[in-house]
Motif scaffolding. Sequence first.
Motif, short mmCIF file in Angstrom:
data_model
loop_
_atom_site.label_atom_id
_atom_site.label_comp_id
_atom_site.label_asym_id
_atom_site.label_seq_id
_atom_site.Cartn_x
_atom_site.Cartn_y
_atom_site.Cartn_z
N PRO A 337 0.80 -1.23 0.00
CA PRO A 337 0.00 0.00 0.00
C PRO A 337 0.84 1.28 0.00
N TYR A 338 2.16 1.15 -0.03
CA TYR A 338 3.02 2.31 0.22
C TYR A 338 3.03 3.29 -0.95
N ARG A 339 2.89 2.75 -2.17
CA ARG A 339 3.01 3.65 -3.34
C ARG A 339 1.84 4.62 -3.43
N SER A 340 0.71 4.29 -2.78
CA SER A 340 -0.46 5.18 -2.82
C SER A 340 -0.35 6.31 -1.79
N ARG A 341 0.71 6.29 -1.00
CA ARG A 341 0.88 7.33 0.03
C ARG A 341 1.87 8.39 -0.45
N PRO A 342 1.76 9.59 0.11
CA PRO A 342 2.75 10.61 -0.25
C PRO A 342 4.14 10.18 0.19
N MET A 343 5.15 10.44 -0.63
CA MET A 343 6.55 10.12 -0.27
C MET A 343 7.00 11.08 0.83
N ARG A 344 7.79 10.56 1.77
CA ARG A 344 8.25 11.42 2.87
C ARG A 344 9.59 12.08 2.58
N GLY A 345 10.28 11.61 1.59
CA GLY A 345 11.58 12.20 1.24
C GLY A 345 12.04 11.57 -0.05
N PRO A 346 12.99 12.18 -0.74
CA PRO A 346 13.44 11.60 -2.00
C PRO A 346 14.14 10.25 -1.78
N LEU A 347 13.93 9.35 -2.72
CA LEU A 347 14.58 8.03 -2.65
C LEU A 347 15.39 7.84 -3.93
N THR A 348 16.17 8.86 -4.22
CA THR A 348 16.90 8.93 -5.49
C THR A 348 17.81 7.71 -5.70
N GLU A 349 18.61 7.39 -4.69
CA GLU A 349 19.58 6.29 -4.85
C GLU A 349 18.86 4.94 -4.90
N THR A 350 17.79 4.82 -4.12
CA THR A 350 17.00 3.58 -4.13
C THR A 350 16.44 3.35 -5.53
N GLU A 351 15.87 4.41 -6.10
CA GLU A 351 15.25 4.27 -7.43
C GLU A 351 16.30 3.96 -8.49
N ARG A 352 17.45 4.60 -8.37
CA ARG A 352 18.52 4.34 -9.34
C ARG A 352 19.01 2.89 -9.22
N LEU A 353 19.32 2.50 -7.99
CA LEU A 353 19.91 1.17 -7.81
C LEU A 353 18.93 0.05 -8.19
N SER A 354 17.64 0.25 -7.86
CA SER A 354 16.68 -0.85 -8.09
C SER A 354 16.49 -1.14 -9.58
N THR A 355 16.88 -0.19 -10.45
CA THR A 355 16.79 -0.49 -11.89
C THR A 355 18.10 -1.08 -12.42
N ARG A 356 19.10 -1.20 -11.55
CA ARG A 356 20.43 -1.63 -12.01
C ARG A 356 20.87 -3.00 -11.51
N VAL A 357 20.23 -3.49 -10.44
CA VAL A 357 20.77 -4.70 -9.79
C VAL A 357 20.18 -5.98 -10.35
N LEU A 358 21.01 -6.99 -10.38
CA LEU A 358 20.57 -8.32 -10.82
C LEU A 358 21.28 -9.35 -9.96
N SER A 359 20.50 -10.25 -9.36
CA SER A 359 21.08 -11.34 -8.56
C SER A 359 21.27 -12.56 -9.44
N LEU A 360 22.46 -13.14 -9.38
CA LEU A 360 22.80 -14.29 -10.23
C LEU A 360 22.84 -15.57 -9.40
N PRO A 361 22.65 -16.71 -10.06
CA PRO A 361 22.59 -17.98 -9.31
C PRO A 361 23.92 -18.33 -8.64
N THR A 362 23.81 -18.81 -7.41
CA THR A 362 24.99 -19.32 -6.69
C THR A 362 24.51 -20.39 -5.71
N GLY A 363 25.39 -20.81 -4.82
CA GLY A 363 25.05 -21.88 -3.88
C GLY A 363 25.57 -23.21 -4.37
N THR A 364 25.24 -24.27 -3.62
CA THR A 364 25.85 -25.58 -3.89
C THR A 364 25.33 -26.24 -5.17
N SER A 365 24.25 -25.70 -5.74
CA SER A 365 23.75 -26.31 -7.00
C SER A 365 24.41 -25.68 -8.23
N VAL A 366 25.31 -24.73 -8.01
CA VAL A 366 25.96 -24.02 -9.13
C VAL A 366 27.47 -24.23 -9.04
#
Length: 396
Positions: A337-366
């Motif tokens: 429900p958070y996106r329907s509420r007014p933002m309390r402060g800029p989340l510039t770095e969050t927005e930038r990073l969330s379009t850039r990150v990718l998690s790749l497979p690891t662990g004992t099956s890789v």
Amino acid sequence: MTKLSELAVFRGRPAFADPLHVGRPNIGDRADLFARIEGILDRRWLTNDGCQVRELEARLAEFLGVRHCIAVCNGTVALQVMAKACGLVGEVIVPSFTFVATAHSLEWQGVTPVFCDIDPLTHNIDPSKVEALITDKTSGILGVHVWGRGCDVEALESIAERHGLTLAFDAAHALACSHGGRMIGNFGAAECFSFHGTKFFNTFEGGAITTNDDEVAARCRLARNFGFDSPDHVVSVGINGKMNEVCAAMGLTNLEALSDFIDVNERNHRAYAVGLDGIAGVRLAEYPESERSNYQYVVIEIDETAGLTRDEIQAVLLAENVLARRYFYPGCHAMEPYRSRPMRGPLTETERLSTRVLSLPTGTSVGPEDISVICDIVRAAMSDPPAVRSRMSVPS
Ligand code: T4K
């Protein structure tokens, strides 16, 4: 070395016949697990403070060097129980760059998560942005040790102290990691772990709260079991947050293999570092060399200097049967429900990073060979972005 024309987007056949997932569980010694489950069935004690749960709690507390470990049924319930036990009410400051459970666990019990931006280098909550979000409703700060890399605990402590706030941590990613040489699990009023199947240490589903505060621990234990302090006697509000014996047996089995899991994760992380080295615009998130780490997330950041976007690289990998994940896109603040509420402060770095990150497979099956192929695919795709782009459609 994979050639451009060998990519699945050109020839239609994936490099991997079976999918390679992010989040494939690590599983310890099966015979040990089955023997433990036989014991559970023989004892006919399936849940509610059974001996496997007690043993797991004791072993984890010893491993972390913390006074109390309270095992619960999952990491989200750990956060809910901890929030109640620590008296979090009103508003709590949290990062938006985290799994949505961090925010939901508060919202579920009527506490409003107030989203704070992150440090683009560490991916963790930026202490310099916290104070501007404090109001007379704020009761606490909930830091998240994203990818198992410790938050700036000291800066958060001094803000919490200055404003009379409770500081606690979502340590869902951080079992076996240290901060300043001290094991994560010892900081703030309490810390919460997740032992979900996708975590490098799992109990199928599970979690734990750790604390050095006897009163917080006592309140957590009560809250986990409906508020009962003895049969027929309820002293506070509680829920059913109990871990069952089979989950604890899985935990004890996996604890025996913990250092093997970490070794494999570290080896895989190194293999990715080698394989991705020199690809323009692609940066592997590193783990601090001076700390203990579990290396469980292999996260790449793809910036605007790369020829392909993060979503295009994800689509290239998907065509090869490599199921990379966009943790944590688009950030909690962009989810209901958070996106329907007014933002309390800029989340510039969050927005930038969330379009850039990718998690790749690891662990004992890789294995290292899989990683070498994955890295070659990324390198080949980046060698001619327009050609690749013309061959595929990218899901939004
Ligand atoms: N705080 C933070 C910071 C967290 O990251 C999390 C959980 C929590 C709190 C809450 O803890 P829990 O209540 O979950 O204990 C996954 C996990 O479900 C979640 O535990 C985790 N963080 C989050 C980062 O990732 P999804 O929606 O990606 O999970 P799922 O079920 O789609 O699995 C991901 C991939 O793993 C699948 O593509 C396939 C693979 N997989 C999964 C399972 C369950 C397997 O191969 N085998 C399996 O048994 O959220």
